[in-house]
Design a protein around this motif. Structure first.
Motif, mmCIF file in Angstrom:
data_model
loop_
_atom_site.group_PDB
_atom_site.id
_atom_site.type_symbol
_atom_site.label_atom_id
_atom_site.label_comp_id
_atom_site.label_asym_id
_atom_site.label_seq_id
_atom_site.Cartn_x
_atom_site.Cartn_y
_atom_site.Cartn_z
ATOM 1 N N PHE A 76 0.839 -1.196 0.000
ATOM 2 C CA PHE A 76 0.000 0.000 0.000
ATOM 3 C C PHE A 76 0.877 1.251 0.000
ATOM 4 C CE2 PHE A 76 -2.035 3.455 2.288
ATOM 5 C CZ PHE A 76 -3.292 3.527 1.706
ATOM 6 N N GLU A 77 0.528 2.210 -0.870
ATOM 7 C CA GLU A 77 1.275 3.461 -0.946
ATOM 8 C C GLU A 77 0.473 4.607 -0.337
ATOM 9 O OE1 GLU A 77 4.562 5.988 -2.239
ATOM 10 O OE2 GLU A 77 4.300 3.859 -1.818
ATOM 11 N N ASP A 78 -0.692 4.915 -0.912
ATOM 12 C CA ASP A 78 -1.539 5.980 -0.391
ATOM 13 C C ASP A 78 -2.920 5.856 -1.020
ATOM 14 O OD1 ASP A 78 -1.004 7.074 -2.998
ATOM 15 O OD2 ASP A 78 0.738 8.096 -2.179
ATOM 16 N N ALA A 79 -3.883 6.631 -0.505
ATOM 17 C CA ALA A 79 -5.259 6.516 -1.003
ATOM 18 C C ALA A 79 -6.057 7.759 -0.658
ATOM 19 C CB ALA A 79 -5.944 5.286 -0.419
ATOM 20 N N ILE A 80 -7.038 8.043 -1.515
ATOM 21 C CA ILE A 80 -8.043 9.078 -1.262
ATOM 22 C C ILE A 80 -9.411 8.412 -1.296
ATOM 23 C CG2 ILE A 80 -9.224 11.047 -2.308
ATOM 24 C CD1 ILE A 80 -6.673 12.317 -2.900
ATOM 25 N N ALA A 81 -10.259 8.785 -0.339
ATOM 26 C CA ALA A 81 -11.612 8.235 -0.267
ATOM 27 C C ALA A 81 -12.610 9.365 -0.090
ATOM 28 C CB ALA A 81 -11.731 7.237 0.882
ATOM 29 N N THR A 82 -13.807 9.167 -0.606
ATOM 30 C CA THR A 82 -14.907 10.097 -0.371
ATOM 31 C C THR A 82 -16.095 9.312 0.154
ATOM 32 O OG1 THR A 82 -15.861 9.902 -2.598
ATOM 33 C CG2 THR A 82 -14.125 11.541 -2.287
ATOM 34 N N THR A 83 -16.870 9.959 1.002
ATOM 35 C CA THR A 83 -18.056 9.330 1.582
ATOM 36 C C THR A 83 -19.034 10.422 1.972
ATOM 37 O OG1 THR A 83 -18.863 7.852 3.340
ATOM 38 C CG2 THR A 83 -17.008 9.287 3.890
ATOM 39 N N TYR A 84 -20.301 10.075 1.980
ATOM 40 C CA TYR A 84 -21.322 11.024 2.450
ATOM 41 C C TYR A 84 -21.300 11.093 3.967
ATOM 42 C CZ TYR A 84 -26.056 12.716 3.560
ATOM 43 O OH TYR A 84 -27.114 13.399 4.078
ATOM 44 N N SER A 85 -21.488 9.958 4.630
ATOM 45 C CA SER A 85 -21.464 9.908 6.088
ATOM 46 C C SER A 85 -20.314 9.041 6.554
ATOM 47 C CB SER A 85 -22.797 9.377 6.626
ATOM 48 O OG SER A 85 -23.090 8.107 6.078
ATOM 49 N N LEU A 86 -19.980 9.177 7.843
ATOM 50 C CA LEU A 86 -18.797 8.513 8.375
ATOM 51 C C LEU A 86 -18.986 8.310 9.867
ATOM 52 C CD1 LEU A 86 -15.113 9.498 7.656
ATOM 53 C CD2 LEU A 86 -15.952 9.630 9.995
ATOM 54 N N ASP A 87 -18.474 7.196 10.386
ATOM 55 C CA ASP A 87 -18.355 7.062 11.839
ATOM 56 C C ASP A 87 -16.908 6.748 12.188
ATOM 57 O OD1 ASP A 87 -17.901 4.132 12.306
ATOM 58 O OD2 ASP A 87 -19.914 3.924 11.486
ATOM 59 N N PHE A 88 -16.477 7.234 13.343
ATOM 60 C CA PHE A 88 -15.075 7.147 13.717
ATOM 61 C C PHE A 88 -14.602 5.705 13.857
ATOM 62 C CE2 PHE A 88 -14.815 11.588 15.852
ATOM 63 C CZ PHE A 88 -14.607 12.164 14.613
ATOM 64 N N GLU A 89 -15.454 4.837 14.399
ATOM 65 C CA GLU A 89 -15.029 3.455 14.604
ATOM 66 C C GLU A 89 -14.656 2.789 13.277
ATOM 67 O OE1 GLU A 89 -17.571 4.820 16.069
ATOM 68 O OE2 GLU A 89 -17.335 4.537 18.231
ATOM 69 N N THR A 90 -15.481 2.988 12.259
ATOM 70 C CA THR A 90 -15.184 2.409 10.956
ATOM 71 C C THR A 90 -13.937 3.051 10.346
ATOM 72 O OG1 THR A 90 -17.533 1.957 10.600
ATOM 73 C CG2 THR A 90 -16.118 1.930 8.659
ATOM 74 N N ALA A 91 -13.807 4.379 10.505
ATOM 75 C CA ALA A 91 -12.625 5.065 9.977
ATOM 76 C C ALA A 91 -11.349 4.563 10.640
ATOM 77 C CB ALA A 91 -12.763 6.577 10.173
ATOM 78 N N LEU A 92 -11.425 4.179 11.907
ATOM 79 C CA LEU A 92 -10.246 3.665 12.610
ATOM 80 C C LEU A 92 -9.863 2.270 12.132
ATOM 81 C CD1 LEU A 92 -10.963 4.839 16.262
ATOM 82 C CD2 LEU A 92 -9.088 5.595 14.801
#
Length: 622
Positions: free
Chosen positions: A27-43
């Motif tokens: 893995f090098e790097d990544a960009i993601a887009t989302t409408y909604s988000l929760d911290f637990e999933t982001a972690l």
């Protein structure tokens, strides 16, 4: 995968599969887009990248040391953009760790006043062999970065970066390039350092096409210029949880009236459509009985638990060719008709096209035997007896949108061992007109006052600032928890907003690290993560006891001595990482160290080699 398997509920893909490198790549790097988000999933995302054997979300969340290591390693290599105001409420422990991850997440807004709604991942992988091509992976999803268990779709494309441009990627490149500008100008963070290089590779990436498709096209709505063309053909099937009369009419007009059009949507959305529009479609919903899992063996049931429809897809037959379009756009006016909508969303769509002889037609692609088992004929629901709660929810959603437009600053002032926090509004924000029967509270997400501080006077412009209490340096984060409550009905809405930290004291990140590790037991666990010595048991929560770690420290065959020597011999970055960790764990006030003295004595034997390696690396970069 055959085309008919695209909508097969038994063909599952984990969200984290998008980030797994191809064989021989990293893995090098990544960009993601989302409408909604929760911290637990982001972690979970950075942790799953660092520890490839980690697939169970709950196991990862149960090991804060693994989460901490994932966040530390991926800082600066991930960028996530979400709709401002659509970060869900979070537990204080998750928010505390997100202090190290807060520069990764940027809240943005659609310039057309609608929702920032695209859901994509653009990932780069580099080979362990320097001369190999850079590889990329693109995910076009209907799923947000949350723990939601709805039925979703994802198109995952792998590609190789070549020497010639791929014009079909231009809409994606334009969207990703625009992302940093969509943040509030008064609190806008800097763009990711790796963004220019990623965009350069995206321009020259050529994708491997699945499903017998001969071409793929990408479209972005809501940023001006070309938009996704509504499908026109002899037959059409629409899969969309949310729908509107105007959008469905425009879609139906693209198909001869004598030919049937299929519509699959949520029942509560279908109830809001006019009878005239409904009469132009063959209408289905997800069968709740088919998506429930009662725990009994039943071959007629799908093998996954589903909790409602969230997938978006448009399947059209045209002149012996099939087009499958998937992405973020619902069949609604703000999503599909931005030129006519009062508010227009930012949406992204991908369209695969190929001959029906290779891809199949609507009957066997969408209405396959496995997917048809999930469907039921639409039956209108009885009108709600009491609509007060629905009205209250709409009111709170409107207020959320208005509050989310504010540019907020969180001013820090040190007083002894604590940091006092004051919230102010940057720029020229207008007061929010809060109704008398609505209350709003704001709190730092890590503050012990989980009820929050009364924010009505501040939001209505009656007070220039809001005192948000005081926190220890290791608890300080830019994330704010907001709560709206409609008093007559008791309806509540909780969400998270980010503020720009002003006057952030030095050493905050190190203080967060010390607060998270906290004791020598966690120090040894974190050290083992750095050295990669916990293996498949990395996410277990069973403690071995602090004394046992210390007793094993210097023994032959111990869990730490051998990997330290191995790291030294292999010349990897582990010893430098440990050296940096020890520096950051030093208490600036001179308090007791959480690092056991036995380890510090052992580490003294490795310090000269760390300094030697640093000198060699500096010499190579000159």
């Amino acid at each position: 995968m055959p085309a008919e398997g695209f909508f097969d509920p038994d063909h599952r893909q984990l969200y984290t599969d998008l980030l797994r490198p191809p064989e021989g790549y990293r893995f090098e790097d990544a960009i993601a887009t989302t409408y909604s988000l929760d911290f637990e999933t982001a972690l979970v995302i950075p942790t799953s990248i660092v520890f490839r054997d980690a697939e169970n979300r709950e196991e990862m969340l149960a090991n804060p040391m693994a989460l901490l290591e994932g966040v530390e390693r991926m800082a600066g290599r991930l960028a996530i953009y979400c709709d401002r105001g659509m970060i869900k409420g979070a537990r204080p422990d998750a928010a505390r760790l997100m202090a190290l991850y807060e520069n990764t997440i940027t809240e943005v807004s659609a310039p057309g006043g609608g929702a920032f709604h695209p859901k994509i991942w653009c990932v780069r992988f580099r080979s362990d062999t320097p001369d190999d091509f850079v590889r990329m992976r693109l995910g076009i999803l209907s799923r947000n970065l949350t723990s939601d268990r709805s039925w979703d779709l994802c198109l995952c494309l792998d590609g190789v970066v070549g020497s010639t441009a791929n014009p079909s990627n231009a809409p994606l490149e334009r969207l990703l390039r625009k992302l940093p500008e969509l943040a509030n100008v008064a609190t806008r963070p800097t763009a990711p350092v790796f963004l220019p290089a990623l965009l350069k590779d995206l321009q020259r990436c050529h994708w491997e096409l699945p499903l017998g498709a001969t071409r793929v096209a990408f479209s972005v709505n809501g940023l001006g210029g070309d938009t996704w063309s509504l499908p026109k053909g002899e037959r059409l099937a629409i899969l969309s949880p949310f729908v509107s009369d105007q959008a469905l009419t425009a879609l139906r007009d693209g198909v001869p009236e004598e030919n049937p059009c299929h519509l699959i949507a949520r029942s509560e959305e279908l109830d809001c459509l006019s009878p005239e529009v409904l009469g132009r479609f063959s209408v289905h919903t997800l069968d709740e009985r088919a998506t429930e899992n009662d725990g009994e063996d039943n071959e007629a049931r799908p093998s996954v638990e589903l909790e409602g429809l969230h997938a978006k897809a448009y399947v059209v037959e045209r002149r012996q060719r099939l087009q499958i379009s998937i992405g973020s756009a619902n069949a609604t006016t703000p999503a599909l008709l931005p030129q006519t909508a009062h508010k227009s969303n930012i949406e992204v769509m991908a369209s695969l096209e190929g001959p029906i002889s290779r891809m199949g037609g609507i009957d066997n692609v969408l209405f396959s035997e496995s997917f048809s088992k999930l469907l039921a004929e639409y039956v209108p629901s009885d009108p709600p007896v009491n609509d007060d709660i629905r009205v209250a929810k709409r009111l709170l959603e409107k207020l959320r949108y208005e509050i989310a437009r504010l540019a907020l600053e969180l001013h820090c002032r040190e007083e002894g061992d604590l940091v006092c926090l004051t919230l102010v509004s940057a720029g020229q924000a207008l007061p929010i007109a809060l109704p008398d029967n609505v209350t709003c509270s704001i709190r730092p997400l890590t503050h012990e006052n989980t009820v929050g501080f009364d924010a009505n006077a501040f939001l209505q412009g009656e007070s220039a600032s809001l005192d948000l209490g005081e926190l220890a340096l290791g608890e300080l984060t830019r994330w704010l928890g907001l709560g709206l409550r409609h008093e007559p009905s008791g309806t509540q809405l909780h969400f998270t907003l980010g503020a720009r930290l002003i006057g952030l004291p030095e050493g905050r990140d190190a203080a967060v690290l010390r607060a998270m590790i906290a004791n020598s037991e966690n120090f040894f666990r974190y050290l083992s993560l750095l050295l990669g010595t916990l293996g498949e048991g990395i996410f277990g929560t069973e403690s071995t006891g602090e004394g046992q770690w210390a007793r094993q420290l210097g023994r032959p065959g111990s869990s730490l001595l051998e990997p330290l020597v191995r790291a030294l011999c292999q010349g990897g970055p582990e010893l430098e990482q440990i050296d940096r960790l020890l520096q950051r764990l030093e208490d600036p006030t001179g308090g007791a160290s959480i690092v056991p003295s036995e380890f510090l004595e052992l580490w003294e034997s490795f310090v000269p080699f760390v300094k030697t390696n640093n000198k060699k690396k500096k010499g190579r970069t000159r």
